[in-house]
Scaffold this motif. Structure first.
Motif, PDB file in Angstrom:
ATOM      1  N   TRP A 127     112.715 -59.013  95.502  1.00 27.71           N
ATOM      2  CA  TRP A 127     111.974 -58.094  96.421  1.00 27.71           C
ATOM      3  C   TRP A 127     111.245 -58.447  97.458  1.00 27.71           C
ATOM      4  N   MET A 128     110.532 -59.553  97.217  1.00 26.86           N
ATOM      5  CA  MET A 128     109.520 -60.157  98.296  1.00 26.86           C
ATOM      6  C   MET A 128     110.468 -60.514  99.301  1.00 26.86           C
ATOM      7  N   MET A 129     111.472 -61.436  99.086  1.00 24.28           N
ATOM      8  CA  MET A 129     112.507 -61.949  99.954  1.00 24.28           C
ATOM      9  C   MET A 129     113.386 -60.905 100.722  1.00 24.28           C
ATOM     10  N   PHE A 130     113.687 -59.862 100.128  1.00 25.50           N
ATOM     11  CA  PHE A 130     114.197 -58.659 100.584  1.00 25.50           C
ATOM     12  C   PHE A 130     113.396 -58.213 101.878  1.00 25.50           C
ATOM     13  N   PHE A 131     111.860 -57.944 101.682  1.00 23.24           N
ATOM     14  CA  PHE A 131     111.305 -57.703 102.829  1.00 23.24           C
ATOM     15  C   PHE A 131     111.046 -58.521 103.711  1.00 23.24           C
ATOM     16  N   VAL A 132     111.037 -59.703 103.471  1.00 24.10           N
ATOM     17  CA  VAL A 132     110.873 -60.896 104.344  1.00 24.10           C
ATOM     18  C   VAL A 132     111.899 -60.809 105.191  1.00 24.10           C
ATOM     19  N   THR A 133     113.211 -60.882 104.816  1.00 27.93           N
ATOM     20  CA  THR A 133     114.619 -60.647 105.370  1.00 27.93           C
ATOM     21  C   THR A 133     114.695 -59.656 106.357  1.00 27.93           C
ATOM     22  N   VAL A 134     114.291 -58.346 106.011  1.00 25.43           N
ATOM     23  CA  VAL A 134     114.378 -57.429 106.909  1.00 25.43           C
ATOM     24  C   VAL A 134     113.365 -57.469 108.034  1.00 25.43           C
TER      25      VAL A 134
END
Length: 498
Positions: free
Chosen positions: A279-286
């Motif tokens: 989930w952290m990488m999801f927000f980083v990517t967005v």
């Protein structure tokens, strides 16, 4: 991620403070009239300062934050100076990778400074920075650190009342056996592979592969942990790209909605970092997609390239942990289990001394250390407990080990609470129970420490405090007996050698 425990709403508060701190940093840079690349770098510097600085005291956190430019500014200057000389730039980047990972041997401060230095070189590639931009970039970073520092240490100093727990001390090792030395070579190899293959995939956006390889090695200790972290990064990136196509691309870099969504992403990064790397990488990517939109270069093909480079970086990390000074999941897990059992022994011994009337005995620090060590065990066995793990028998053993370790910790906590009760009475039966527990612990965790459970003075046999202590000791003995079976039946096959 929304139902994960959040004692004292610590993650919620740090996430909200991060959004406020990064917003303040960007606002200050905008009011100063700095160009957009400098504003973006300032926001990144504020985010890193709030995210990576994790010293055990507020004073040390402030010192580490003040030292960030000491490392970041020279690295940023080096990156811009080598912008037009690819071979020298690549060699310098790999040197920064090695030094940044090696610096972790100096604890939380070394890790924060190493990450900040690496990200300054990375950001220079992201922004295509050149030497002429350095004054504006330096000003943005300095303003951002000052603004975020004011929020963190002045307006909303969460750590003053809730200090972050200190991590367990690293194992005493020398040379290539030292974790930071081994990881420095592994990360450098991984980044070299990512850099080379990433440039074949794209000679403009290759740095995403290097960034992926670098971050996979943060807070990992074994081959299995690194592979699982790489898998989770790929999953989070893929989900972030899907949302980026639906949200970031249609925005076309519109300032107001983009700024609002970036604030949401900053909060999401901090709120989900502990319970879920995906989930952290999801927000980083967005967030990365939104920033590309602000720079005016976002399109669906760029997001697809971002995913390809993530795969390259994850593959580089997998090769590194397989070929360069590998540490198996079994070795890493066994080491943490041994330390956790030794901590249980110390906690039990201190509780026994306290029950015997020694006011100087205090099991509380050992209880706190035990929680941290159990967290390390959970991270270490995560590869076996992963839903995609094909090793069913070993997965079941790992579940048993964690369940029994948690039971041991629960009984040790309960015993410490009873020992802290001034009305808890001495009871001769506790002496025998403490000795049985110590015998069980010695059978599971070899130690050079002398026996520590002393005699308890005889007293009333049915005092409530004594009865509760005795119940915890009996349950702890039972948990240790249950733990012995999965640990000792197949001592080299309990955990996967991956």
């Amino acid at each position: 991620m929304f139902v994960a425990p959040d004692p004292g709403r610590y993650r919620l508060r740090t996430g909200a403070r991060a959004a406020l701190g990064v917003g303040a940093a960007i606002t200050v840079a905008e009011l100063a009239g700095l160009p957009l690349p400098a504003v973006i770098l300032g926001g990144l510097a504020a985010l890193l300062a709030l995210f990576t600085v994790g010293d055990p005291t507020v004073r040390r956190q402030a010192v580490t934050t003040a030292l960030l430019p000491v490392v970041g500014f020279p690295v940023l200057a080096l990156a811009t100076a080598l912008h037009s000389t690819p071979l020298a730039r690549d060699a310098a980047f790999l040197a920064v990778v090695f030094c940044g990972v090696y610096a972790r041997r100096w604890g939380a401060r070394g890790q924060a400074l190493g990450i900040f230095g690496f990200m300054q070189f990375f950001a220079a590639q992201f922004l295509h920075a050149v030497p002429a931009q350095l004054p504006a970039l330096y000003a943005a970073v300095a303003m951002a650190l000052a603004a975020s520092g004011l929020v963190r240490f002045g307006l909303w100093c969460i750590e003053r009342r809730t200090p972050p727990p200190a991590g367990p001390a690293p194992a005493d090792a020398r040379g290539l056996a030292r974790p930071t030395t081994r990881q420095a070579f592994q990360a450098t190899f991984a980044c070299a592979v990512a850099l080379g293959v990433g440039q074949i995939v794209s000679d403009e956006r290759w740095y995403w592969a290097v960034g992926t390889a670098w971050w996979i090695f943060v807070n990992t200790a074994s081959r299995g942990e690194t592979l699982v972290r790489g898998f989770r990064r790929v999953i989070g990136t893929m989900a972030g790209i899907a949302v980026g196509l639906l949200v970031a691309v249609p925005l076309h870099g519109a300032p107001a909605p983009t700024a609002a969504l970036v604030a949401v992403c900053v909060f999401g990064i901090f709120y989900t970092a502990a319970p879920s790397y995906s989930w952290m990488m999801f927000f980083v990517t967005v967030m990365a997609g939104l920033l590309y939109g602000l720079l005016g270069v976002l399109h669906p093909g760029l997001l697809a390239l971002r995913f390809e480079q993530t795969l390259v970086g994850a593959a580089g990390a997998a090769l590194a942990v397989a070929l360069v000074l590998p540490v198996t999941t079994h070795a890493a897990t066994d080491a943490w289990i041994q330390r956790a059992l030794l901590c249980v022994r110390r906690c039990t011994a201190e509780s026994a001394r306290r029950l015997a009337g020694d006011d100087g005995a205090d099991p509380a620090p050992h209880v706190a250390e035990l929680e941290l060590l159990l967290g390390k065990v959970r991270v270490s066995v995560a590869p076996l407990l992963h839903p995609l793990s094909p090793l069913r028998a070993r997965k079941e053993r790992a579940r048993l080990v964690m369940a029994h370790l948690d039971d041991c910790a629960r009984q040790a906590r309960g015993l410490a609470e009873v020992a802290a009760d001034p009305d808890a009475s001495h009871d001769a039966r506790l002496t025998a129970a403490c000795r049985r527990v110590e015998t069980a612990l010695l059978a599971l965790a070899a130690s050079e420490e002398p026996p520590v459970a002393g005699d308890l003075a005889a007293g009333p046999h049915h005092h409530p405090g004594a009865e509760r202590a005795l119940a915890h000791l009996h349950d702890l003995e039972a948990a240790l007996a249950s733990l012995a079976r999965p640990l000792q039946d197949e001592p080299r096959g309990v955990f996967a050698k991956v």
